[in-house]
Structure formats: structure tokens, C-alpha cells
Scaffold this active site. Structure first.
Site: not given
Length: 415
Positions: A163, A306, A317, A337, A342, A402
Site C-alpha cells: 500500500c 493513510h 496513525e 479513503k 483503499h 503490509f
């Protein structure tokens, strides 16, 4: 002397619009692009919705017969790349072809075509597989196609970091210019993972929201009712170039790239550290690269977070932003998002485009579906429900993937 680098071209294909202007208008209006999945039967899946690309015709960007030879993520990436190149006025570049490079990639690649050809292999044998299988699915083929379309012969690469892919490609492209390896780079990310195999994999990992009764409210970053992220498809590409080149060409300058930061959590394959220390490191690295004090950023800053709508990730975050920015309450912080879902490998490039537009338009897009903010968000301006007019000097976009890979990019307004 380090080159100053600016953004001069934008292109996107997304759940909220298939051009930067359409996407921006819908984001500012708080319009969700998330809905029930079309294209395959989802009746047996625990999640039956996503942010899909709709009303897209790849033949507007490449010959119709060629569209059948590539996975949709490549089609999306080519479309976004063509838009960005044309927006920057580079489609008929008269300089040295080696001046311009391309860095566009995908976090997952052609998972739809992989699934389809796996079925062909198992049912009918290897001789029935398409000869286009490999070039239709590998992550560097968007960069390859865009370079060939415009004869761009500079650095050509494709960083794939889950991502964080989009921001990593843009950030390293900026470094290419700073090091003198290119004058101009076309950079970003593309993804089309909302396929039977992709949806099944993320659902099996229990990473997705299952709010099937009301998909448009399913992506709800920082809300106490969040239950997982929403998959999104699309692509976004930006043109970055030296300020000297942009001024010489008379190009439109959307924003300046001031800083880029990377880090690794070294913790877990899918979960962040609870204190968001990896995210902190990436943001601090971006500030250091920009030679900008965090307090100056707080006085006139916006962060496109994010913010994926996951229980652990969102709070990590938030903790990271509070740790990095001593006056975080002064910042405007939102997660688009909430409207796009996403986009995985394309998320960071789309959100870099968003912060460039925010600086250029002097507006801040909202976080929708934020009905009951998590208590850890108390005191923060998360721009709930409605976008607003607001000029600011700096904007940051965060992307975390990830494997614990993190990236932050920091842009500045250009008067």
C-alpha cells in the site's frame, strides 16, 4: 546543488471519477464511490462491496485490440499516465527522450488475470493459456507501456511495496531528478484487486468491512464503528520535474515536493506497532528532507492520512501524528479513503494527487462517515462530513503497507 522538484501533471482513474477534476469535485462534495460489486458473483463472499472504477473505456487511451492483452490495472495505469503527460504538456516533447523517465507500479499486479489463467490451466491445460499472460500481469508493465507510447527513454522502474507503492514510486522519482538522473519523471501506482481471488484473499484475512447493508458508509476512518477497510480500484499518476525545467516550459505548477520519508516497522507482516513508531519515523524523515520544523508545519498544514478504517491501523496513525506534531490540534487531517476505499498500490499516488490539488485549489476534502470519533481523536480537526475552503502552505500524505513499509511525502504551495 539539490534540484527543486515540482508537480506539473495529474492523471487518475478512480471510484470517484476518471479524471482529476471529476475526482476532486466529488471528493469536495463528500460523494462516496463505494457500492455493490459488479462484474462477478459475490453472493458467497462475506464482503460484497468495493470502490470500483465505473464508466471507464480503455480504448480512449490505447487501441481497442490492445486492451484485451493486458490486465485492467495496466489499462487504468496507462489512462492515468496519458492524462498526466498531456496535462503537463509533454505528449510532443522535443528535447532528449532520455530526459523523461517513468516509475509506475502496482502493489499486487494482475491478480484478476492470474486467477482467470489459473482456471484455464487447471481446466484445459497449459496449451490453452494466453501467450500474453506474463506481460499482462507483471507490475512494471504500466511503466513500460507509458514509456513506449511517448518514447520516454529515461529511468524506467516499478517499485512494488504493497500500500506504499504509489508514494514510493513518486518519492524515488523525485530523488532521480535531485540526483540528475532525469529532468522529468512520470510516477504513480495502479491497482485492480477487486476480483474473485483478490476479494477472497482479503476477506479470508478478515481485513475487510462487512457492512453490506450500507456500503457507502462502510469506510469510516477513526469512527468507533469502523470494522475494516474497503477495497478500491484505480490508478493515479503525477508528473514531477525540476523547477528549472517547469519554468522553462511554462508548465502549470500544482505544488512543490519538499520532502520524502521512508521507514520500516520491523514488527509484523500486517499490523503496525501500537505507538505508530514506524509511521512517526517516515513523517519525521519527510520533515527532515524538507528542512522544515514540525511547528512550522502545524501553523499551516494539512495531512491526508493513510486512514484506512481499520481498528488498529487508524489509532496507530493518530498516535504517530500526535507524537510527531506537538500542536497536532492545529492541523487539518482527513482521510479521502472514506470516499474512495483503499486503492492499495494506487492509494498513495491518488492521495498525493489529492494533496497537490488541495494546495493548488486552497481547499480541504472531508472525512465522511465520521459519526462517533474514537476517543483518541479528541481535539483533532478531522474535517468531518464537509470539505472547506482553506489555504495552507504545506500538505503531507501518508501511506503504510503490509510488511511494515511506510512512506510520507510532503508538498508545499507555490504562489
Amino acid at each position: 546543488m539539490t534540484e527543486r522538484v515540482v508537480i506539473t501533471g495529474l492523471g487518475c482513474v478512480s471510484p470517484v471519477g476518471n479524471s482529476p477534476s471529476q475526482a476532486w469535485d466529488n471528493l469536495m462534495k463528500g460523494i462516496s464511490g463505494i457500492g455493490e460489486i459488479e462484474g462477478f458473483d459475490v453472493s458467497e463472499y462475506t464482503t460484497r462491496f468495493a470502490g470500483q472504477v465505473r464508466d471507464f473505456d480503455a480504448s480512449e487511451y490505447m487501441p481497442a485490440k490492445e486492451t484485451r492483452k493486458v490486465d485492467p490495472f495496466i489499462q487504468y495505469g496507462i489512462a492515468a499516465g496519458v492524462q498526466a503527460v498531456k496535462d503537463a504538456g509533454l505528449e510532443n516533447y522535443e528535447g532528449d527522450p532520455a530526459d523523461i523517465g517513468v516509475a509506475i507500479s502496482s502493489g499486487i499486479g494482475g491478480i484478476g488475470t492470474i486467477g482467470e489463467q489459473g482456471t484455464v490451466l487447471n481446466a484445459r491445460g497449459p496449451r490453452k493459456m494466453t501467450p500474453h499472460f506474463v506481460p499482462a500481469t507483471i507490475v512494471n508493465m504500466v511503466a513500460g507501456h507509458v514509456s513506449m507510447m511517448f518514447n520516454f527513454q529515461g529511468p524506467n522502474f516499478a517499485i512494488s511495496t504493497a500500500c506504499a507503492t504509489g508514494v514510493h514510486n513518486i518519492g524515488i522519482a523525485v530523488d532521480m531528478i535531485r540526483m540528475g538522473r532525469a529532468k522529468i519523471m512520470v510516477a504513480g501506482g495502479a491497482e485492480q484487486a477487486c476480483t474473485p481471488l483478490g476479494l477472497g484473499g482479503f476477506a479470508a484475512a478478515r481485513a475487510l468491512s462487512t457492512r453490506n447493508e450500507d456500503p457507502k458508509t462502510a469506510s469510516r476512518p477513526w469512527d468507533q464503528g469502523r470494522d475494516g477497510f474497503v477495497m478500491g480500484d484505480g490508478a493515479a499518476v503525477v508528473v514531477v520535474e525540476s523547477l528549472e525545467s517547469a519554468l522553462a516550459r511554462g508548465a502549470t505548477i500544482y505544488a512543490e515536493v519538499l520532502g520524502f520519508g521512508m521507514s520500516g516497522d520491523a514488527y509484523h507482516i500486517t499490523a503496525p506497532r501500537e505507538d505508530g513508531s514506524g509511521a512517526q519515523a517516515a513523517m519525521r524523515a519527510a520533515l527532515k528532507d524538507a528542512k522544515l520544523d514540525e511547528k512550522d508545519f502545524c501553523q499551516s498544514g494539512y495531512i491526508n492520512a493513510h486512514g484506512t478504517s481499520t481498528p488498529r491501523g487508524d489509532i496507530a496513525e493518530i498516535r504517530a501524528m500526535k507524537a510527531v506534531f506537538s500542536e497536532a490540534e492545529k492541523l487539518a487531517i482527513s482521510s479521502t479513503k472514506s470516499m474512495t476505499g483503499h486503492l492499495l498500490g494506487a492509494a498513495g499516488s491518488l492521495e498525493t494527487l489529492v494533496v497537490a490539488k488541495a494546495l493548488h485549489m486552497k481547499q480541504v476534502p472531508p472525512t465522511i462517515n465520521l459519526e462517533n470519533p474514537d476517543p483518541e481523536c479528541e481535539g483533532l480537526d478531522l474535517v468531518p462530513h464537509k470539505g472547506r475552503d482553506q489555504a495552507f502552505k504545506y500538505a503531507m500524505s501518508n501511506s503504510f503497507g503490509f510488511g511494515g513499509t511506510n512512506a510520507s511525502i510532503l508538498l508545499g504551495a507555490v504562489e
